[in-house]
Design an enzyme around this catalytic site. Sequence first.
Site, PDB file in Angstrom:
ATOM      1  N   ASP A  35       0.811  -1.215   0.000  1.00 57.15           N
ATOM      2  CA  ASP A  35       0.000   0.000   0.000  1.00 57.15           C
ATOM      3  C   ASP A  35       0.843   1.264   0.000  1.00 57.15           C
ATOM      4  O   ASP A  35       0.501   2.257  -0.652  1.00 57.15           O
ATOM      5  CB  ASP A  35      -0.930   0.009   1.218  1.00 57.15           C
ATOM      6  CG  ASP A  35      -2.010  -1.056   1.111  1.00 57.15           C
ATOM      7  OD1 ASP A  35      -2.175  -1.614   0.008  1.00 57.15           O
ATOM      8  OD2 ASP A  35      -2.674  -1.326   2.131  1.00 57.15           O
ATOM      9  N   ALA A  36       1.950   1.239   0.723  1.00 59.37           N
ATOM     10  CA  ALA A  36       2.787   2.440   0.831  1.00 59.37           C
ATOM     11  C   ALA A  36       3.344   2.852  -0.526  1.00 59.37           C
ATOM     12  O   ALA A  36       3.410   4.049  -0.852  1.00 59.37           O
ATOM     13  CB  ALA A  36       3.926   2.199   1.826  1.00 59.37           C
ATOM     14  N   GLU A  37       3.738   1.872  -1.330  1.00 59.87           N
ATOM     15  CA  GLU A  37       4.284   2.187  -2.652  1.00 59.87           C
ATOM     16  C   GLU A  37       3.186   2.712  -3.567  1.00 59.87           C
ATOM     17  O   GLU A  37       3.390   3.645  -4.349  1.00 59.87           O
ATOM     18  CB  GLU A  37       4.941   0.941  -3.260  1.00 59.87           C
ATOM     19  CG  GLU A  37       5.528   1.149  -4.645  1.00 59.87           C
ATOM     20  CD  GLU A  37       6.657   2.173  -4.692  1.00 59.87           C
ATOM     21  OE1 GLU A  37       6.993   2.626  -5.803  1.00 59.87           O
ATOM     22  OE2 GLU A  37       7.188   2.526  -3.625  1.00 59.87           O
ATOM     23  N   LEU A  85     -36.345 -10.528 -13.537  1.00 62.48           N
ATOM     24  CA  LEU A  85     -36.218 -11.959 -13.775  1.00 62.48           C
ATOM     25  C   LEU A  85     -37.394 -12.680 -13.162  1.00 62.48           C
ATOM     26  O   LEU A  85     -37.892 -12.298 -12.096  1.00 62.48           O
ATOM     27  CB  LEU A  85     -34.914 -12.504 -13.154  1.00 62.48           C
ATOM     28  CG  LEU A  85     -33.596 -12.057 -13.776  1.00 62.48           C
ATOM     29  CD1 LEU A  85     -32.435 -12.561 -12.910  1.00 62.48           C
ATOM     30  CD2 LEU A  85     -33.452 -12.559 -15.196  1.00 62.48           C
ATOM     31  N   GLU A 118     -24.588 -17.831 -11.531  1.00 60.10           N
ATOM     32  CA  GLU A 118     -23.884 -16.880 -10.669  1.00 60.10           C
ATOM     33  C   GLU A 118     -24.772 -16.486  -9.495  1.00 60.10           C
ATOM     34  O   GLU A 118     -26.004 -16.532  -9.597  1.00 60.10           O
ATOM     35  CB  GLU A 118     -23.464 -15.640 -11.461  1.00 60.10           C
ATOM     36  CG  GLU A 118     -24.586 -14.958 -12.195  1.00 60.10           C
ATOM     37  CD  GLU A 118     -24.076 -14.038 -13.290  1.00 60.10           C
ATOM     38  OE1 GLU A 118     -23.623 -12.936 -12.961  1.00 60.10           O
ATOM     39  OE2 GLU A 118     -24.147 -14.413 -14.469  1.00 60.10           O
ATOM     40  N   LYS A 120     -26.990 -14.420  -6.986  1.00 66.27           N
ATOM     41  CA  LYS A 120     -27.834 -13.232  -7.148  1.00 66.27           C
ATOM     42  C   LYS A 120     -27.526 -12.281  -5.995  1.00 66.27           C
ATOM     43  O   LYS A 120     -28.024 -12.448  -4.877  1.00 66.27           O
ATOM     44  CB  LYS A 120     -29.312 -13.611  -7.154  1.00 66.27           C
ATOM     45  CG  LYS A 120     -30.244 -12.450  -7.485  1.00 66.27           C
ATOM     46  CD  LYS A 120     -31.687 -12.921  -7.557  1.00 66.27           C
ATOM     47  CE  LYS A 120     -32.600 -11.779  -7.989  1.00 66.27           C
ATOM     48  NZ  LYS A 120     -32.599 -10.664  -7.005  1.00 66.27           N
ATOM     49  N   GLU A 178     -24.231  -5.215 -10.461  1.00 65.99           N
ATOM     50  CA  GLU A 178     -24.848  -4.988  -9.162  1.00 65.99           C
ATOM     51  C   GLU A 178     -23.848  -4.277  -8.261  1.00 65.99           C
ATOM     52  O   GLU A 178     -22.698  -4.705  -8.118  1.00 65.99           O
ATOM     53  CB  GLU A 178     -25.239  -6.326  -8.527  1.00 65.99           C
ATOM     54  CG  GLU A 178     -26.245  -6.222  -7.415  1.00 65.99           C
ATOM     55  CD  GLU A 178     -27.681  -6.267  -7.927  1.00 65.99           C
ATOM     56  OE1 GLU A 178     -28.600  -6.216  -7.086  1.00 65.99           O
ATOM     57  OE2 GLU A 178     -27.885  -6.346  -9.149  1.00 65.99           O
ATOM     58  N   CYS A 413     -30.224 -10.031  39.389  1.00 66.84           N
ATOM     59  CA  CYS A 413     -29.997 -11.151  38.479  1.00 66.84           C
ATOM     60  C   CYS A 413     -31.189 -12.109  38.524  1.00 66.84           C
ATOM     61  O   CYS A 413     -31.605 -12.516  39.608  1.00 66.84           O
ATOM     62  CB  CYS A 413     -28.723 -11.885  38.882  1.00 66.84           C
ATOM     63  SG  CYS A 413     -28.436 -13.411  37.945  1.00 66.84           S
ATOM     64  N   CYS A 416     -29.597 -15.602  40.280  1.00 67.65           N
ATOM     65  CA  CYS A 416     -29.099 -15.684  41.661  1.00 67.65           C
ATOM     66  C   CYS A 416     -29.543 -14.535  42.554  1.00 67.65           C
ATOM     67  O   CYS A 416     -29.311 -14.565  43.761  1.00 67.65           O
ATOM     68  CB  CYS A 416     -27.577 -15.775  41.659  1.00 67.65           C
ATOM     69  SG  CYS A 416     -26.745 -14.233  41.162  1.00 67.65           S
ATOM     70  N   CYS A 443     -24.142  -9.352  35.942  1.00 71.43           N
ATOM     71  CA  CYS A 443     -24.449  -9.832  37.291  1.00 71.43           C
ATOM     72  C   CYS A 443     -23.141  -9.909  38.063  1.00 71.43           C
ATOM     73  O   CYS A 443     -22.144 -10.444  37.563  1.00 71.43           O
ATOM     74  CB  CYS A 443     -25.101 -11.215  37.208  1.00 71.43           C
ATOM     75  SG  CYS A 443     -25.082 -12.128  38.760  1.00 71.43           S
TER      76      CYS A 443
END
Length: 787
Positions: A35-37, A85, A118, A120, A178, A413, A416, A443
């Site tokens: 990425d840096a380059e 479709l 493919e 959808k 799409e 709780c 308990c 709790c």
Amino acid sequence: MCSAVSIEQDVQQLRDQLNHHNYRYYVLDDPELPDAEYDRLFQRLKQLEAEHPELVTPTSPTQRVGARPASGFTEVQHELPMLSLDNAFEAQDLRDFVRRVQERLGLSSDADIAFACEPKLDGIAVSLLYEDGVLVRAATRGDGTTGEDITQNVRTLRTVPLQLNDGDWPRRLEVRGEIYMPRAGFEALNARQRERDEKTFVNPRNAAAGSLRQLDPRITADRPLEMCSYSTGIVEGGELPASHYETLELLHRWGFRINPEMRLVQGVEGCLEYYEDLAARRDSLAYDIDGIVFKVDDRAQQQQLGFVSRAPRWAIAHKFPAQEEMTRVRAVEFQVGRTGAVTPVARLEPVFVGGVTVSNATLHNMDEIARLGLKVGDSVVVRRAGDVIPQVVRVLPERRDGSETEVGIPASCPVCGSDIERTQLIKRGKGKEAVSQGSIYRCVGRLACQAQLKQAIIHFVSRRAMDIEGLGDKNVDQLVECGLVRSPADLYRLKIADFRGLEGFAELSSSNLYKAIQARREVPLARFIYALGIPEVGDGTARALAQQLGSLERIARALPLVLTWLPDIGLEVAHEIRNFFTDAHNRQVIDELTDLGVKPEQSGELSPALRGSTTLAELLVKLNIPYVAKTGAELLAGHFGSLDALLEADEEQLQSVAKLSKRAREALLGQLEDEDWCREARAVEKQLLEFGMHWSCQSEAAGESSQPLADQTWVLTGTLERMTRDEAKEQLLSLGAKVSGSVSKKTECVVAGPGAGSKLAKAESLGVRVIDEGEFIDLLQQYGISS
């Protein structure tokens, strides 16, 4: 001085390079540059265009973002309608479709027809018009005849080429596809929206639609949108292949992304097999799909079949079962989890969704209830995707009749009776800490709460933790309810006679379970750490702690800031780890386990990657000094040379640091006057020295990694006969590999056993190395691991 010609050549060369690398990264998913380059090339082009604005063109990579906000969208008339479709919902619907195709083509019922298949995608259909290879217009589908001009927004998408590759494209070419938002991008976008206290999106499709219809294209550019091409429209001044499948492959060469799951199959059975395969893998995909599109591959046959008023006769969408349905919330109850988290659960009027009947749905936390505006009695939309726990995605307030009631967190709780407290979050920024209320209630009963105790024991004995066979949920429930187990350590105090009194246990089964527990006194350190149930620490984080720090003692002592040097451990998780090990009760449980002979297998050594790994500048960055980022930290480190020297510095000494900003200097002076901050900085450096991570330990660092498969991605598929898949995964992870569930061009190797299916086929198509179990075991033995 450079001539105008040479500058123009430089600009064009940079554009060509950036377009090439955009194609490799966004379309082929096979980057050639770090990425840096890439950023360096991009900034160079941006600089040249700023200096020579006459050279700027609409197709330059720098021009994807920057148009002024529009006052509205203009209409676009589609030269060829963008049709819908027809749908198939059952296998018989698809069989009927294929039969009609055969009849209309005058073929026999046993004649196989080639179909392009493919996924959808659940996104927004768009039309892109290219003239002489240059994008001139982008439009939404609209009603199929008239759409909206969204050209400026679409230009911001990296997966949309502004200029086509090669030079054999038609003079006018309409590409249809799409635009969608991957799930990870959707989650990240909603997280940002919540942080900004802005409205979140219901699902990725709504997010994609909202992002595309922004009048300011800079907002669209900030959204994680992608485009996948699936067909063509207008074609003038050129020819396309006679095959739909080959046409999409040609679009791919010209710079468009096509779905990697696309396949060419024969006949209805091939279509059904593809449908079942993708339906099984649907939830592992990186994006939402709601079915499969099947198209007759032969273009001549497509023309012969023609259209009905709204849809082509040569294509159909085989839809998956609905994943969203409407129902009503009968009640909201609260469950207590392993860490004490009190989680609201919606009890629903049963509804059939995603292939099953759903009567419960997660509500996550009270903040989510507030965000939804949920009340008991509300009509809601429930979503279920595969094995994912059903969730309420939106409330329908227009259906209220006034009988609905508010949802409140219980005062105690439900298991308990202990108090319930709201967690606190510590946010750190610009050298300061701010405490805010978290979204989770807990709790405070800890292991005295039977719900927490049961879940803690179930987690402790689970397959990825201590892996004690025979201690299923039912048996744990009995042990806890009978008072035989009050902490994980109590498991190792049990006698054979203790099991005989439990339902379903006889002499042999009691003896077997006793032996299974005793046999798990020694496990790898990573398993032991995971078994402890530290909040936010999964098996991956536990493995990182064990592999990097090498000993339980070192992990238990590690300061939060020191832990952040480990891969994938952020400050919040680091504080969870620190809080766990400084808690007296947790230390008591660990001490009891140790006294009972439960000893994790540990190397005791710091990983070679961490030894001498840090620098003074990195430490200063992590100390979070206001206005002192990486560059300022490097200036300070270079000037003072040691942390002690910096902590003793006065204003005059700081003023002598060349290029250090006034704001950074003033902020640092304020920190140096804070005794607590200085004490923490010294403590962190002291621990870095003790652990061997300090920069002064660099001469001791090992020169070679102990993980020969570091940074490699491996995939396991099929049935392994001499070991389980989990055992094979553990071996690969111990060698430094990443184990993935899907094959890509970045996969290093696939281990394929009998029954390997689509992953093996994909590996072979991509030229990825494939080995069988015997070769895999030979490889492990080369690295000193016996099977």
